[in-house]
Design a protein around this motif. Structure first.
Motif, PDB file in Angstrom:
ATOM      1  N   LYS A  98      81.893  49.884 -65.809  1.00  0.00           N
ATOM      2  CA  LYS A  98      81.457  49.815 -64.414  1.00  0.00           C
ATOM      3  C   LYS A  98      79.958  49.534 -64.331  1.00  0.00           C
ATOM      4  O   LYS A  98      79.140  50.285 -64.837  1.00  0.00           O
ATOM      5  CB  LYS A  98      81.787  51.116 -63.689  1.00  0.00           C
ATOM      6  N   SER A 104      81.622  48.324 -59.787  1.00  0.00           N
ATOM      7  CA  SER A 104      81.504  49.778 -59.889  1.00  0.00           C
ATOM      8  C   SER A 104      81.636  50.447 -58.535  1.00  0.00           C
ATOM      9  O   SER A 104      81.151  49.941 -57.519  1.00  0.00           O
ATOM     10  CB  SER A 104      80.155  50.155 -60.502  1.00  0.00           C
ATOM     11  N   ASP A 105      82.316  51.595 -58.531  1.00  0.00           N
ATOM     12  CA  ASP A 105      82.361  52.436 -57.329  1.00  0.00           C
ATOM     13  C   ASP A 105      81.458  53.654 -57.491  1.00  0.00           C
ATOM     14  O   ASP A 105      81.516  54.597 -56.694  1.00  0.00           O
ATOM     15  CB  ASP A 105      83.799  52.872 -57.024  1.00  0.00           C
TER      16      ASP A 105
END
Length: 269
Positions: A98, A104-105
Motif C-alpha cells: 500500500k 492505499s487506504d
C-alpha cells in the motif's frame, strides 16, 4: 541526553544510517540520506517522495535501489500518509504494497505499527523527527513521524500507548530511537510555536530565545523527554545527534526553502 546511537553506512554508493542497539536485536531498519540515487536537480539524488516535482520513474528507481541495499521486498512496502498529526495505524500482511505498488487506504496517519514478520513500514522526512520503536518482549515495531505539531501532540507517547493497546507493550520493555532531524542550531520558530513547548513539562527548556520574537526549538530533546516521561529507560533511547539542515547528506525543507526531496525510515521484523 544519552550519547549518539546511530551508525553511518555506505553500500554500493548508497549512504544510510542504522541503530546499533536495534541491529543487535536483529531488527531490519535504516534511515536514508540523499546520497546514492538517480534523481536530479534539487532532488539529487535519493529522493523518496512522490509528492515533490521529481519524476515518478526516478523515485521508483530510488526505491528499488534502497530496497536492494536494505534487503526489503519492493512490492511489500507499506507507506504512511503523513499530515503532522498523532494517528498511529496498525499494519498487517494484508497491507503489503500500500502506497507504492497499489492504492492505499492508510490515510491521515503519521505512525505505523505491526507485530507481523516481513511487513516493511516506511515513513518520510525532510527535517522532521523519525521515531523508531521496538518492543523486545512482544516483538512489535513502530515508526512515527514527529514534526513540531506531532511533538506538541506527543505522538511519541501516543505510539507507545497504541502499541500497548494492540500488543501489550510496556514503555520500559522498548528500545526507541530519535533519528536525524533539524537541530536546535537551525530550527527557528515564532512565539506561537515556542509557547506550545514552553508549556511542556520538561526538566530543562527545549526552546531558547533568539530575540525579536524568535526562538530556537530542540525537537530531538523534546521527544527525548517525552520518552522519559512515558517510562522508557534512558539507556534504551538512541539519538542520532545529526542535524539535517547542517549536513548536506540530507534533504532539508527549511534549509532548501521547500525545494527538496525526502528521506525515509524503513523498519521490518
Amino acid at each position: 541526553m544519552p550519547c549518539m546511537g546511530f551508525k553511518r553506512n555506505c553500500i554500493n554508493g548508497v549512504v544510510f544510517y542504522t541503530i546499533p542497539s536495534f541491529e543487535k536485536e536483529g531488527i531490519k531498519h535504516l534511515f536514508t540520506t540523499r546520497i546514492g540515487g538517480v534523481s536530479r536537480g534539487c532532488y539529487e539524488s535519493l529522493n523518496l517522495s512522490f509528492k515533490r516535482c521529481d519524476t515518478k520513474e526516478e523515485v521508483f528507481r530510488n526505491f528499488r535501489i534502497i530496497c536492494d541495499v536494505g534487503g526489503y521486498n519492493y512490492e511489500d512496502l507499506v507507506f504512511s500518509d503523513q499530515v503532522h498529526g498523532d494517528r498511529v495505524v496498525k499494519v498487517t500482511s494484508a497491507d503489503k504494497g500500500k502506497g507504492l505498488v497499489r492504492k492505499s487506504d492508510i490515510v491521515n496517519a503519521d505512525g505505523l505499527m505491526t507485530n507481523e514478520r516481513g511487513v516493511p513500514l516506511v515513513t518520510f522526512y525532510a527535517d522532521c523527527v523519525p521515531l523508531f520503536f521496538y518492543d523486545r518482549v512482544h516483538r512489535a515495531i513502530a515508526l512515527s513521524h514527529s514534526g513540531w505539531k506531532g511533538t506538541a501532540l506527543k505522538i511519541a507517547q501516543k505510539t507507545l500507548k497504541a502499541m500497548e493497546k494492540e500488543y501489550g507493550t510496556k514503555p520500559w520493555q522498548c528500545l526507541v530511537a530519535i533519528g536525524p532531524c533539524i537541530g536546535v542550531c537551525c530550527y527557528e520558530v515564532g512565539d506561537d510555536v515556542a509557547q506550545r513547548f514552553k508549556d511542556m513539562k520538561t526538566p530543562v527548556p527545549v526552546v531558547h530565545p533568539k530575540g525579536g520574537g524568535k526562538w530556537m526549538l530542540d525537537l530531538a530533546k523534546a521527544n527525548y523527554y517525552l520518552f522519559l516521561e512515558a517510562g522508557v529507560p534512558d539507556e534504551n533511547i538512541a539519538i542520532s545527534g545529526v542535524c539535517t539542515s547542517c549536513s548536506r547528506e540530507f534533504f532539508s525543507y527549511r534549509r532548501d526553502k521547500g525545494m527538496t526531496g525526502s528521506m525515509a525510515a524503513f523498519m521490518q521484523l
